[in-house]
Design a protein around this motif. Structure first.
Motif, PDB file in Angstrom:
ATOM      1  N   ILE A  86       0.845  -1.205   0.000  1.00 35.07           N
ATOM      2  CA  ILE A  86       0.000   0.000   0.000  1.00 35.07           C
ATOM      3  C   ILE A  86       0.875   1.248   0.000  1.00 35.07           C
ATOM      4  CG2 ILE A  86      -1.811   1.258   1.222  1.00 35.07           C
ATOM      5  CD1 ILE A  86      -2.778  -1.386   2.362  1.00 35.07           C
ATOM      6  N   SER A  87       1.998   1.219   0.722  1.00 38.47           N
ATOM      7  CA  SER A  87       2.938   2.341   0.685  1.00 38.47           C
ATOM      8  C   SER A  87       3.426   2.590  -0.742  1.00 38.47           C
ATOM      9  CB  SER A  87       4.136   2.065   1.597  1.00 38.47           C
ATOM     10  OG  SER A  87       3.744   1.912   2.926  1.00 38.47           O
ATOM     11  N   VAL A  88       3.700   1.514  -1.464  1.00 35.36           N
ATOM     12  CA  VAL A  88       4.121   1.630  -2.868  1.00 35.36           C
ATOM     13  C   VAL A  88       3.035   2.319  -3.685  1.00 35.36           C
ATOM     14  CG1 VAL A  88       4.635   0.287  -4.952  1.00 35.36           C
ATOM     15  CG2 VAL A  88       5.698  -0.326  -2.768  1.00 35.36           C
ATOM     16  N   ILE A  89       1.777   1.948  -3.463  1.00 38.65           N
ATOM     17  CA  ILE A  89       0.660   2.564  -4.188  1.00 38.65           C
ATOM     18  C   ILE A  89       0.535   4.040  -3.837  1.00 38.65           C
ATOM     19  CG2 ILE A  89      -1.852   2.562  -4.444  1.00 38.65           C
ATOM     20  CD1 ILE A  89      -0.443   0.272  -5.905  1.00 38.65           C
ATOM     21  N   ILE A  90       0.680   4.388  -2.558  1.00 40.46           N
ATOM     22  CA  ILE A  90       0.590   5.795  -2.141  1.00 40.46           C
ATOM     23  C   ILE A  90       1.670   6.616  -2.839  1.00 40.46           C
ATOM     24  CG2 ILE A  90       0.902   7.366  -0.181  1.00 40.46           C
ATOM     25  CD1 ILE A  90      -0.442   5.218   1.569  1.00 40.46           C
ATOM     26  N   MET A  91       2.892   6.096  -2.882  1.00 38.52           N
ATOM     27  CA  MET A  91       3.972   6.806  -3.551  1.00 38.52           C
ATOM     28  C   MET A  91       3.716   6.944  -5.050  1.00 38.52           C
ATOM     29  SD  MET A  91       6.264   8.003  -1.632  1.00 38.52           S
ATOM     30  CE  MET A  91       6.350   8.019   0.157  1.00 38.52           C
ATOM     31  N   THR A  92       3.158   5.907  -5.651  1.00 33.99           N
ATOM     32  CA  THR A  92       2.865   5.952  -7.081  1.00 33.99           C
ATOM     33  C   THR A  92       1.794   6.988  -7.381  1.00 33.99           C
ATOM     34  OG1 THR A  92       3.400   3.592  -7.233  1.00 33.99           O
ATOM     35  CG2 THR A  92       2.172   4.561  -9.063  1.00 33.99           C
ATOM     36  N   ILE A  93       0.746   7.028  -6.582  1.00 32.93           N
ATOM     37  CA  ILE A  93      -0.310   8.021  -6.783  1.00 32.93           C
ATOM     38  C   ILE A  93       0.243   9.437  -6.588  1.00 32.93           C
ATOM     39  CG2 ILE A  93      -2.450   8.917  -5.771  1.00 32.93           C
ATOM     40  CD1 ILE A  93      -3.321   6.020  -5.345  1.00 32.93           C
ATOM     41  N   ALA A  94       1.168   9.601  -5.644  1.00 33.33           N
ATOM     42  CA  ALA A  94       1.793  10.914  -5.443  1.00 33.33           C
ATOM     43  C   ALA A  94       2.566  11.336  -6.694  1.00 33.33           C
ATOM     44  CB  ALA A  94       2.712  10.872  -4.228  1.00 33.33           C
ATOM     45  N   LEU A  95       3.340  10.401  -7.275  1.00 25.21           N
ATOM     46  CA  LEU A  95       4.061  10.722  -8.512  1.00 25.21           C
ATOM     47  C   LEU A  95       3.108  11.078  -9.645  1.00 25.21           C
ATOM     48  CD1 LEU A  95       6.820   7.945  -8.568  1.00 25.21           C
ATOM     49  CD2 LEU A  95       7.154  10.374  -8.096  1.00 25.21           C
ATOM     50  N   LEU A  96       2.025  10.337  -9.748  1.00 23.61           N
ATOM     51  CA  LEU A  96       1.039  10.609 -10.796  1.00 23.61           C
ATOM     52  C   LEU A  96       0.352  11.948 -10.571  1.00 23.61           C
ATOM     53  CD1 LEU A  96      -0.458   7.019 -11.019  1.00 23.61           C
ATOM     54  CD2 LEU A  96       0.750   8.195 -12.874  1.00 23.61           C
ATOM     55  N   THR A  97       0.156  12.324  -9.313  1.00 20.53           N
ATOM     56  CA  THR A  97      -0.435  13.628  -9.005  1.00 20.53           C
ATOM     57  C   THR A  97       0.482  14.748  -9.466  1.00 20.53           C
ATOM     58  OG1 THR A  97      -1.562  12.703  -7.079  1.00 20.53           O
ATOM     59  CG2 THR A  97      -1.329  15.100  -7.154  1.00 20.53           C
ATOM     60  N   ILE A  98       1.787  14.628  -9.199  1.00 20.76           N
ATOM     61  CA  ILE A  98       2.745  15.622  -9.669  1.00 20.76           C
ATOM     62  C   ILE A  98       2.752  15.671 -11.196  1.00 20.76           C
ATOM     63  CG2 ILE A  98       5.184  16.265  -9.720  1.00 20.76           C
ATOM     64  CD1 ILE A  98       3.837  16.652  -7.005  1.00 20.76           C
ATOM     65  N   THR A  99       2.716  14.506 -11.826  1.00 26.70           N
ATOM     66  CA  THR A  99       2.685  14.447 -13.289  1.00 26.70           C
ATOM     67  C   THR A  99       1.454  15.161 -13.834  1.00 26.70           C
ATOM     68  OG1 THR A  99       3.880  12.345 -13.276  1.00 26.70           O
ATOM     69  CG2 THR A  99       2.662  12.898 -15.276  1.00 26.70           C
TER      70      THR A  99
ATOM     71  N   ARG B  62      -3.914  11.035 -19.043  1.00 32.44           N
ATOM     72  CA  ARG B  62      -3.406   9.699 -18.760  1.00 32.44           C
ATOM     73  C   ARG B  62      -3.130   9.480 -17.267  1.00 32.44           C
ATOM     74  NH1 ARG B  62      -0.605  10.268 -23.878  1.00 32.44           N
ATOM     75  NH2 ARG B  62       1.162  11.206 -22.762  1.00 32.44           N
ATOM     76  N   ALA B  63      -2.432  10.418 -16.633  1.00 32.04           N
ATOM     77  CA  ALA B  63      -2.093  10.232 -15.218  1.00 32.04           C
ATOM     78  C   ALA B  63      -3.341  10.144 -14.333  1.00 32.04           C
ATOM     79  CB  ALA B  63      -1.166  11.348 -14.740  1.00 32.04           C
ATOM     80  N   PRO B  64      -4.344  11.052 -14.493  1.00 35.88           N
ATOM     81  CA  PRO B  64      -5.564  10.883 -13.691  1.00 35.88           C
ATOM     82  C   PRO B  64      -6.277   9.563 -13.951  1.00 35.88           C
ATOM     83  CG  PRO B  64      -5.480  13.087 -14.632  1.00 35.88           C
ATOM     84  CD  PRO B  64      -4.359  12.310 -15.256  1.00 35.88           C
ATOM     85  N   ALA B  65      -6.199   9.064 -15.182  1.00 37.54           N
ATOM     86  CA  ALA B  65      -6.835   7.785 -15.489  1.00 37.54           C
ATOM     87  C   ALA B  65      -6.141   6.644 -14.749  1.00 37.54           C
ATOM     88  CB  ALA B  65      -6.802   7.536 -16.997  1.00 37.54           C
ATOM     89  N   VAL B  66      -4.816   6.707 -14.673  1.00 36.77           N
ATOM     90  CA  VAL B  66      -4.081   5.664 -13.935  1.00 36.77           C
ATOM     91  C   VAL B  66      -4.388   5.760 -12.443  1.00 36.77           C
ATOM     92  CG1 VAL B  66      -1.811   4.747 -13.374  1.00 36.77           C
ATOM     93  CG2 VAL B  66      -2.276   5.570 -15.679  1.00 36.77           C
ATOM     94  N   ILE B  67      -4.473   6.994 -11.917  1.00 37.64           N
ATOM     95  CA  ILE B  67      -4.838   7.176 -10.511  1.00 37.64           C
ATOM     96  C   ILE B  67      -6.192   6.530 -10.230  1.00 37.64           C
ATOM     97  CG2 ILE B  67      -5.501   8.872  -8.754  1.00 37.64           C
ATOM     98  CD1 ILE B  67      -3.405  10.753  -9.922  1.00 37.64           C
ATOM     99  N   ALA B  68      -7.163   6.802 -11.108  1.00 36.25           N
ATOM    100  CA  ALA B  68      -8.499   6.212 -10.929  1.00 36.25           C
ATOM    101  C   ALA B  68      -8.432   4.691 -10.959  1.00 36.25           C
ATOM    102  CB  ALA B  68      -9.444   6.732 -12.016  1.00 36.25           C
TER     103      ALA B  68
END
Length: 509
Positions: A171-184, A192-198
């Motif tokens: 879950i920590s990995v997912i939180i970090m990934t969503i944070a990167l996608l948010t910056i992107t 694309r990034a919001p779609a991956v977040i969803a």
């Protein structure tokens, strides 16, 4: 830019990171504002993303200071109450601990920025992997202190569905990934990034349907006994028999109509073998009513002391298979000892300095890393004592396909009415979700509770009351993916995210 202005901006950035780290305490139990990491971590990365690796280290360090100082402030309660130190000395010891722990988020952000500077966008997507590596190091180095993993913030949300596949660290990995996608998203303003977040937010609903565990239809009637014995008198030799009598009196209220009764960590304060005679009597009484009893006790073997849990009464499904005697196999000895509390590094040097370094029962030996489950009423209990429940890989190593329950016993009385016991309970619930088994947690003063295989509450006792807790617990069959591959799944997940980030770069080239 003038030097004075640069220094002013650097100071503001460090204060902002300190505040961001401190705010994370609200995302853990008992506050459980699980949405906070999805604002805090992107804000942290926004402050760090254009910095040199050395500056990223500094900002990560200040973030860590806030994170651990607020999140672990409850440790002060035990040091101040039982440590025998001046408050200034107590604070100084805590600051040393926080300063040490802050090295790990600093290391993660330094590595992330170094890789990004060196490899561009490919390095950018390395953050989940380097964060996981830094947290693994924190959970291992100097015996480890894995408390406050970011994944625990999601224990009560639907994102906990990731845990049965990739563990809480996943879950920590997912939180970090969503944070990167948010910056992107903020930088590129592309769909694309919001779609991956969803997709990442919705994926747990799919994973839950693919997890191969189910209830068998059988149930166990389990009672927990919470003695609420004051820590200030618990180890007084004159209290050994009053302590035991209290637990026996509370047990008499429930043992006739329960399959298993469980006492907390070190409920029996007079060690084996000095209690063999009374334990034999208790064993026989429990066997007569076809009840299993599990209790914490101190075990002495030669010159070694072990923080142990033993099983008495009916251990088999239809009767007693192994009679109790000191040294019988139906026992568990704690492996992951708490520094200072259960062993003292450089003890000859430190013990004379202050009571903090010479607490009762602070000279334990380690049990084996992997031990057989405890047996009670024909069921198997994979066991962790107190602090051990925070080590997911050790709990996984002691889990077997035949395990019926995750059992943890503890004594959080050291930490009073702070937020420490609530965090401890939250960690234990995550182990139930990861391994897909009901959790049984018996403590001296709380939080005593039973959850189902999804970490949802079945019963919970009030803290700081001498009481019993009863629940009918559904039995579960099947294995979660995490039960098959343990913490390795989180590493695979982080690697896949790195490959996923690299794929568009490779295609463009």
């Amino acid at each position: 830019m003038p030097l004075a202005k640069r220094r002013w901006q650097a100071a503001l950035s460090r204060l902002a990171c300190l505040a961001l780290g401190a705010s994370l305490v609200l995302s853990y139990a008992p506050f459980e504002q699980a949405w906070l990491p999805f604002l805090v971590i992107p804000a942290l990365l926004w402050l760090v993303k254009d910095k040199k690796p050395s500056n990223a280290w500094r900002l990560g360090y200040f973030f860590g200071l806030g994170w651990f100082a607020a999140g672990l402030s409850w440790i002060y309660v035990s040091i101040d109450t039982f440590g025998g130190l001046h408050p200034i000395a107590s604070v100084a010891i805590l600051l040393l601990l926080f300063a040490y722990l802050s090295l790990f988020p600093a290391l993660a952000l330094f590595a992330w920025r170094w890789l990004t500077v060196r490899f561009g966008r490919l390095g950018y997507w390395s953050l989940p992997l380097v964060w996981l590596a830094a947290e693994a190091l924190r959970g291992w180095f100097l015996t480890g202190f894995p408390w406050l993993d970011l994944g625990y913030t999601q224990t009560s949300t639907w994102l906990a569905g990731y845990a049965s596949w990739f563990g809480g660290t996943g879950i920590s990995v997912i939180i970090m990934t969503i944070a990167l996608l948010t910056i992107t998203t903020l930088e590129q303003r592309h769909w694309r990034a919001p779609a991956v977040i969803a997709g990442l937010l919705l994926l747990p609903f799919v994973l839950n349907q693919l997890t191969a565990i189910s209830r068998t239809g059988e149930q166990a009637k389990i009672a927990l006994v919470q003695g609420n014995i004051s820590q200030s008198i618990k180890w007084d030799p004159d209290q050994h028999w009053p302590n035991l009598n209290l637990y026996l009196d509370l047990t008499r209220l429930v043992y006739n109509d329960h399959d298993v009764v469980i006492w907390p960590e070190s409920a029996v304060t007079m060690p084996e073998p000095y209690t063999d005679d009374i334990l034999a009597i208790v064993n026989n009484e429990m066997a007569k009513t076809e009840t299993g009893l599990i209790t914490g006790i101190i075990d002495i073997e030669g010159e070694n002391y072990y923080n142990s849990v033993i099983a008495l009464g009916q251990d088999g499904a239809s009767g007693v298979e192994e009679e109790y005697h000191h040294g019988h196999s139906n026992r568990f000895q704690k492996h992951q000892l708490l520094p200072i509390g259960e062993f003292v590094p450089f003890g000859d040097l430190l013990r004379p300095l202050a009571p903090l370094f010479n607490l009762p029962m602070s000279s334990f030996s380690r049990g084996e890393y992997v031990q057989a489950p405890l047996r009670a009423h024909g069921w198997e209990f994979s066991t962790a004592i107190c602090y051990e429940i925070a080590f997911p890989q050790q709990v996984w190593a002691n889990f077997t396909p035949a395990t019926d329950f995750i059992l943890t016993v503890s004594n959080d009385t050291w930490f009073g009415r702070s937020h420490g016991p609530a965090q401890h309970m939250q960690i234990a619930r995550m182990r139930a979700i990861e391994l897909g088994r009901p959790l049984v947690r018996s403590t001296n003063s709380g939080i005593t509770a039973i959850t189902d295989e999804h970490g949802q509450w079945l019963a919970r006792a009030e803290q700081f009351e001498a009481t019993t807790l009863s629940a009918t617990v559904p039995l579960v069959q099947g294995l979660t993916p995490f039960a098959l591959w343990g913490g390795y799944g989180a590493w695979i997940l982080a690697g896949l995210i790195l490959l996923g980030g690299a794929l568009p770069i490779v295609i463009r080239r």
